[in-house]
Design a protein around this motif. Structure first.
Motif, PDB file in Angstrom:
ATOM      1  N   SER A 137      37.676  39.889  40.129  1.00 17.45           N
ATOM      2  CA  SER A 137      38.436  40.333  41.304  1.00 17.45           C
ATOM      3  C   SER A 137      39.896  39.912  41.186  1.00 17.45           C
ATOM      4  O   SER A 137      40.253  39.096  40.338  1.00 17.45           O
ATOM      5  CB  SER A 137      37.813  39.752  42.577  1.00 17.45           C
ATOM      6  OG  SER A 137      36.458  40.133  42.692  1.00 17.45           O
ATOM      7  N   SER A 138      40.731  40.444  42.076  1.00 18.39           N
ATOM      8  CA  SER A 138      42.172  40.200  42.009  1.00 18.39           C
ATOM      9  C   SER A 138      42.596  39.130  43.000  1.00 18.39           C
ATOM     10  O   SER A 138      42.511  39.337  44.223  1.00 18.39           O
ATOM     11  CB  SER A 138      42.945  41.492  42.275  1.00 18.39           C
ATOM     12  OG  SER A 138      44.325  41.236  42.384  1.00 18.39           O
ATOM     13  N   THR A 139      43.063  37.995  42.501  1.00 17.22           N
ATOM     14  CA  THR A 139      43.557  36.917  43.363  1.00 17.22           C
ATOM     15  C   THR A 139      44.786  37.369  44.145  1.00 17.22           C
ATOM     16  O   THR A 139      44.900  37.128  45.356  1.00 17.22           O
ATOM     17  CB  THR A 139      43.907  35.685  42.512  1.00 17.22           C
ATOM     18  OG1 THR A 139      42.764  35.284  41.761  1.00 17.22           O
ATOM     19  CG2 THR A 139      44.379  34.542  43.390  1.00 17.22           C
ATOM     20  N   THR A 140      45.721  38.037  43.466  1.00 16.46           N
ATOM     21  CA  THR A 140      46.967  38.469  44.108  1.00 16.46           C
ATOM     22  C   THR A 140      46.702  39.394  45.281  1.00 16.46           C
ATOM     23  O   THR A 140      47.245  39.220  46.381  1.00 16.46           O
ATOM     24  CB  THR A 140      47.874  39.173  43.083  1.00 16.46           C
ATOM     25  OG1 THR A 140      48.117  38.299  41.987  1.00 16.46           O
ATOM     26  CG2 THR A 140      49.193  39.580  43.715  1.00 16.46           C
ATOM     27  N   ILE A 141      45.872  40.399  45.065  1.00 16.94           N
ATOM     28  CA  ILE A 141      45.610  41.403  46.101  1.00 16.94           C
ATOM     29  C   ILE A 141      44.859  40.785  47.275  1.00 16.94           C
ATOM     30  O   ILE A 141      45.169  41.058  48.446  1.00 16.94           O
ATOM     31  CB  ILE A 141      44.825  42.583  45.497  1.00 16.94           C
ATOM     32  CG1 ILE A 141      45.686  43.308  44.456  1.00 16.94           C
ATOM     33  CG2 ILE A 141      44.373  43.553  46.582  1.00 16.94           C
ATOM     34  CD1 ILE A 141      44.941  44.314  43.625  1.00 16.94           C
ATOM     35  N   ILE A 142      43.890  39.924  46.991  1.00 16.80           N
ATOM     36  CA  ILE A 142      43.096  39.321  48.070  1.00 16.80           C
ATOM     37  C   ILE A 142      43.956  38.401  48.938  1.00 16.80           C
ATOM     38  O   ILE A 142      43.899  38.461  50.179  1.00 16.80           O
ATOM     39  CB  ILE A 142      41.901  38.554  47.476  1.00 16.80           C
ATOM     40  CG1 ILE A 142      40.883  39.537  46.899  1.00 16.80           C
ATOM     41  CG2 ILE A 142      41.236  37.679  48.534  1.00 16.80           C
ATOM     42  CD1 ILE A 142      39.726  38.888  46.197  1.00 16.80           C
TER      43      ILE A 142
END
Length: 744
Positions: A137-142
């Protein structure tokens, strides 16, 4: 005579013109996406597409090879910055919930992605990379989504962030394994096991050596290091570790991440992170733009159906598997669904892994743009998934059979009840960590000595004896610790009282002694023949028996230095947190303003913290600058440390307010130059005047935060309140000026 103008044109290298085009396009794109309130990563991707060769109505980058180099540097600095924000201690605190969630999600998605890719006829290697790409999953987007929706203070958000930390670590491991598989072109279990053991060995060595040496070096050179020098030293350490990692067969990104995580344990971690951020942002932008350059519209049209299939797999597969993992960890159904639906996207790590496949030339051309398209779609869907996770969890609770719902509740309650660790588990873990770390250190020193020290002494008649003696002196404290150092003393003493545990504990001690002899034999066998090694072994055992105290003292000195460096950051915070100045139940506390906090950029007058919550702002620390008693026109900036004064209840309310704006709190921190002081009002100069007329603010560079009069207490008195004889004032202000006022 008329002036002749030169018509010659200065030739500009393609590297410069390409970089200018990339940054100019990126700047325009991210500004537009900022106005549209969309993730900036998507803006970079669009900028890359516009500057790429597939878009004919815009200037095009000329030298893609140079851009690839810039992009690789971007990956290195992205992983270095991620390491600076990461801490091995933080991973230990994540707990079982995040670990089980991340493991379930990654194992399930790797398998699901591989099966889907193989079903679509993409081949084994493409399918394997696809499975790994879809699992992260994407840390930045979350984090961006949590900030925009204001849900970061909710409990499920902590589970999500913990799972992301574990995912990042597992992603690094999978990159190493993928590199091994790509080189061998086969799924060999023995080779994969060898790669994992090799990775664990080097991680232990790098971390222990790094924590022992780097914080000490930075501390001793602190008075010599300006910001410019500290930035250069930090980047140099990063690139040196990148070089080491590449030389032993690992990804350069792994080396960057490890060095970042080592520096994260130092007292200067926040400062270094602040200095490195512009460099990371620059090269990170180039990396994401380079990703966008590989978008081929014709390829996307051709593979539109696979893009749609993979998007559905990511959204529903990630959500379902993460929900199951969270349930297995013992969390309630509602939090499990919220956690699962929040993790339903792919992002920056997927790009890095896809880039790895292209660099190794083991994946097809269509995989990269397909992954980018899936990432773009799932980025747009993430806010909706998070937003609707709460009502969807309520819907599931209603639809589930009551028997199932009760079983889930009972399982969650039982799991929470058995989380306390037994003494036996504590002893087992302590012994395992002790044996693994010391064995790795001993083996690494022996290998390094035989590789570098022995060749230097080849001209000497006694080269092997000298090299072996030097190596033995270095590893002797670790050999002692491996065999005789007591571990988990309190728990072992408790277990020895129980008969069934005595045998296993004695066996573990015996195995440690045997392992020590094996490693000792390995040392002697490297430098001598077996016959000489046996004689040397007896001789060295005699020395160990004669000088146990010196070995003990040497080891404890080394251990003390390591532990001191490892805990230096926490010790520095604790040292600043001691304060015994408390008017009534009011006290000072400090908060760090996050980079993307909603309060950043606002003035104190706009925030109205005193009017809303009853607290007073004592100072703002901005880097090395401290703004004491800031005026109402002072603005809050990202990364500021704000110190406030209030009661426990007021500070609790402030923490809730700040948590909703992505801010981390640290209790009880006091800056030495500004203090909270109690003053008995006996000076006739102030009696009969209002607080404003007394000019106490100007005289102390401070603020009157409380008055006690005839047993009554007034917090945050109005400026027109008249001062009376016998009043007790609480003033926060400059320490020196308050001392002068007290003595006058």
């Amino acid at each position: 005579m008329p002036i002749q103008l030169s018509t010659s044109v200065v030739h500009l290298p393609d590297l410069i013109s390409d970089l200018g085009l990339i940054l100019a396009t990126a700047a325009i794109a991210v500004l537009i996406f900022k106005l549209l309130k969309q993730p900036l990563v998507l803006g970079y991707l669009v900028a890359g597409f516009l500057a790429g060769s597939e878009f004919d109505f815009f200037p095009t980058v000329k030298d893609m090879n140079s851009v690839s180099v810039w992009a690789e540097i971007g990956v290195i600095f992205l992983l270095f910055s991620l390491g600076l924000e990461f801490s091995f201690k933080k991973l230990m605190k994540v707990g079982g919930t995040a670990s089980i969630t991340a493991l379930t999600q990654i194992i399930g998605m790797v398998g699901l992605g591989y099966l889907v890719g193989y079903w679509m006829g993409w081949g084994k290697m493409n399918s394997l990379f696809l499975g790994v790409i879809l699992s992260i999953s994407s840390t930045t987007i979350i984090l961006k989504t949590f900030d925009e929706l204001g849900v970061k203070a909710q409990k499920f958000a902590g589970n999500v962030i913990g799972a992301l930390i574990v995912q990042d670590i597992l992603a690094i491991l999978m990159m190493v394994l993928l590199s091994t598989v790509a080189v061998s072109q086969q799924f060999s279990g023995s080779e994969l096991l060898q790669s994992v053991l090799k990775l664990i060995f080097f991680l232990i060595i790098w971390f222990t050596a790094g924590i022992f040496f780097i914080p000490t070096i930075l501390k001793k050179a602190k008075h010599l290091l300006t910001d410019e020098m500290l930035l250069i030293v930090s980047l140099a350490l990063c690139l040196l570790m990148v070089l080491f990692a590449a030389n032993v067969g690992f990804s350069p990104a792994l080396g960057a991440f490890i060095m970042g995580s080592i520096i994260a344990e130092t007292t200067q971690a926040e400062h270094i992170e602040h200095l490195v951020k512009p460099v990371k942002d620059l090269f990170g932008a180039v990396f994401f733009v380079s990703v966008g350059m590989l978008i081929d519209p014709e390829m996307l049209v051709k593979y539109a159906i696979p893009v749609g299939i993979l998007t559905v797999v990511v959204i529903f597969g990630q959500s379902f598997l993460s929900t199951i993992g969270t349930l297995l960890s013992g969390q309630p159904l509602k939090q499990s669904v919220q956690t699962g639906m929040s993790l339903s996207q792919i992002g920056e790590f997927s790009f890095i892994i896809a880039t790895l496949g292209m660099t190794l030339k083991v994946t097809s051309d269509f995989l990269y743009p397909t992954v980018v398209a899936v990432s773009a779609i799932t980025t747009f869907t993430t806010p909706f998934m998070v937003k609707f996770s709460t009502p969807f969890s309520a819907y599931i609770e209603k639809q589930l059979p009551k028997k199932w719902a009760k079983r889930i509740e009972r399982y969650s309650a039982n799991t929470q009840a058995i989380r306390s660790e037994s003494n036996w588990r504590i002893v087992l873990r302590a012994y395992l960590i002790h044996v693994v770390i010391h064995s790795a250190i001993i083996v690494s020193i022996i290998v390094l000595s035989s590789t570098y020290v022995l060749p230097l002494l080849n001209g000497s008649k006694f080269a092997h004896i000298i090299a072996a003696f030097i190596t033995l002196i270095i590893i002797s404290p670790f050999l002692y610790a491996l065999s005789l150092r007591r571990v988990a003393i309190e728990q072992v003493n408790e277990l020895l009282k129980v008969r069934k545990y005595r045998g296993p504990i004695i066996m573990m001690v015996f195995l440690r002694a045997i392992l020590t002899l094996v490693l000792f034999g390995f040392l002697l066998n490297v430098f001598f023949s077996p016959g000489i090694a046996l004689v040397a072994l007896v001789f060295c055992l005699v020395l160990f028996w004669l000088f146990p105290k010196k070995l003990t003292a040497r080891y404890y000195k080394i251990e003390e230095r390591f532990i001191k460096n490892l805990n230096a950051r926490e010790l520095a915070k604790a040292k600043r947190s001691r304060s015994d100045l408390t008017p009534w139940d009011g006290h000072m506390a400090s908060f760090d303003v996050a980079r993307e906090s909603n309060i950043a950029g606002k003035t104190l007058e706009e925030l109205r913290l005193r009017e809303k919550l009853g607290i007073n702002l004592a100072y703002i620390k901005r880097g090395d600058v401290v703004i004491n008693i800031p005026s109402r026109n002072e603005r809050i900036f990202p990364g500021d440390e704000i110190s406030v004064i209030g009661t426990d209840g007021q500070l609790k309310e402030l923490k809730v307010f700040l948590d909703q704006n992505e801010t981390d709190a640290k209790p009880e921190i006091k800056e030495p130059d500004i203090v909270l002081r109690q003053i008995d009002l006996k000076n006739q100069e102030f009696i009969g005047k209002s607080i404003r007329e007394s000019n106490l603010r100007e005289k102390t560079n401070g603020l009157v935060v409380g008055i006690e009069r005839n047993g009554k207490r007034y917090l945050n008195p109005e400026s027109n309140m008249i001062l009376s004889d016998g009043d007790i004032l609480w003033i926060v202000g400059d320490k020196k000026l308050l001392n002068e006022l007290t003595h006058n």
